[in-house]
Design a protein around this motif. Sequence first.
Motif, PDB file in Angstrom:
ATOM      1  N   ALA A  32       0.704  -1.241  -0.019  1.00 41.74           N
ATOM      2  CA  ALA A  32       0.143  -0.182  -0.108  1.00 41.74           C
ATOM      3  C   ALA A  32       0.901   1.171   0.158  1.00 41.74           C
ATOM      4  N   LYS A  33       1.984   1.284   0.763  1.00 45.06           N
ATOM      5  CA  LYS A  33       2.778   2.478   0.816  1.00 45.06           C
ATOM      6  C   LYS A  33       3.383   2.796  -0.507  1.00 45.06           C
ATOM      7  N   GLU A  37       3.423   5.875  -2.929  1.00 47.50           N
ATOM      8  CA  GLU A  37       4.305   6.689  -3.399  1.00 47.50           C
ATOM      9  C   GLU A  37       4.110   6.894  -4.758  1.00 47.50           C
ATOM     10  N   GLU A  38       3.608   5.649  -5.679  1.00 43.62           N
ATOM     11  CA  GLU A  38       3.582   5.667  -7.098  1.00 43.62           C
ATOM     12  C   GLU A  38       2.563   6.691  -7.450  1.00 43.62           C
ATOM     13  N   ALA A  39       1.365   6.615  -6.695  1.00 43.68           N
ATOM     14  CA  ALA A  39       0.247   7.744  -6.919  1.00 43.68           C
ATOM     15  C   ALA A  39       0.769   9.264  -6.858  1.00 43.68           C
ATOM     16  N   LYS A  40       1.432   9.549  -5.549  1.00 35.06           N
ATOM     17  CA  LYS A  40       1.998  10.784  -5.375  1.00 35.06           C
ATOM     18  C   LYS A  40       3.021  11.197  -6.751  1.00 35.06           C
ATOM     19  N   TYR A  55      -3.943   5.899  -6.750  1.00 37.89           N
ATOM     20  CA  TYR A  55      -4.714   5.933  -5.124  1.00 37.89           C
ATOM     21  C   TYR A  55      -5.983   4.962  -4.849  1.00 37.89           C
ATOM     22  N   THR A  56      -6.779   4.541  -6.065  1.00 36.12           N
ATOM     23  CA  THR A  56      -7.712   3.664  -5.652  1.00 36.12           C
ATOM     24  C   THR A  56      -7.162   2.360  -5.637  1.00 36.12           C
ATOM     25  N   GLU A  57      -6.112   1.765  -6.004  1.00 34.05           N
ATOM     26  CA  GLU A  57      -5.409   0.581  -6.091  1.00 34.05           C
ATOM     27  C   GLU A  57      -4.888   0.615  -4.602  1.00 34.05           C
ATOM     28  N   ALA A  58      -4.395   1.643  -4.058  1.00 33.31           N
ATOM     29  CA  ALA A  58      -3.885   1.874  -2.748  1.00 33.31           C
ATOM     30  C   ALA A  58      -4.934   1.658  -1.711  1.00 33.31           C
ATOM     31  N   ILE A  59      -6.021   2.146  -1.987  1.00 33.06           N
ATOM     32  CA  ILE A  59      -7.293   1.825  -1.091  1.00 33.06           C
ATOM     33  C   ILE A  59      -7.618   0.440  -1.091  1.00 33.06           C
ATOM     34  N   GLU A  60      -7.456  -0.271  -2.432  1.00 37.50           N
ATOM     35  CA  GLU A  60      -8.100  -1.682  -2.254  1.00 37.50           C
ATOM     36  C   GLU A  60      -7.026  -2.439  -1.625  1.00 37.50           C
ATOM     37  N   ILE A  61      -5.626  -2.058  -1.418  1.00 41.89           N
ATOM     38  CA  ILE A  61      -4.917  -2.979  -0.751  1.00 41.89           C
ATOM     39  C   ILE A  61      -4.968  -2.818   0.868  1.00 41.89           C
ATOM     40  N   TYR A  62      -5.439  -1.429   1.348  1.00 41.41           N
ATOM     41  CA  TYR A  62      -5.714  -1.218   2.527  1.00 41.41           C
ATOM     42  C   TYR A  62      -6.978  -2.106   2.916  1.00 41.41           C
ATOM     43  N   LYS A  63      -7.881  -2.223   2.123  1.00 42.80           N
ATOM     44  CA  LYS A  63      -9.108  -2.835   2.314  1.00 42.80           C
ATOM     45  C   LYS A  63      -8.902  -4.183   2.491  1.00 42.80           C
TER      46      LYS A  63
END
Length: 162
Positions: A32-33, A37-40, A55-63
């Motif tokens: 997720a981290k 970083e990729e999104a930023k 960002y949406t993929e990061a959220i999915e990883i967090y979920k």
Amino acid sequence: MPKIKFLLLVLAAALVLNACSKESEESILMNAKNKLEEAKKLESENKGEEAKKAYTEAIEIYKKFLSEYPNSASAPSVYSNIAQIYNENLRDFPNAIKYYNELAAKFPNAKETKYGMFMAAFIYDESLKDKEKAKEYYKKFLEKYPTDEGPGEKLSESAKIM
């Protein structure tokens, strides 16, 4: 009888393999981290749609983390991270509030909860311009946190002013 023993052995092996294949907490959080970083980076390169996707993929990883480790010590910060991404990066205010509310409901005593409760009120106030809902949330916040505790903390003071 030998068929039953064989079946039990196969079932036991499948359970062991399944347990071993579960990704660790640390691994999921690192993924997720890295995605954040990729999104930023994409955002800084003015690649808006690609950044939004990351960002949406990061959220999915967090979920995924929350579904696999719902009672982890890291879960409150994961709820907060999801809400912050929805609020700050995706500008999806209803989902930001949803995750701040889930944080407060599931982890009422976590240090992240104070900030989350304040932010839910603030989003209603500033982003959604729903003053009545904001007052309701600020009131709930102040019932739980009537005063600021740390020297630099000003959330309770701000909630009273708002």
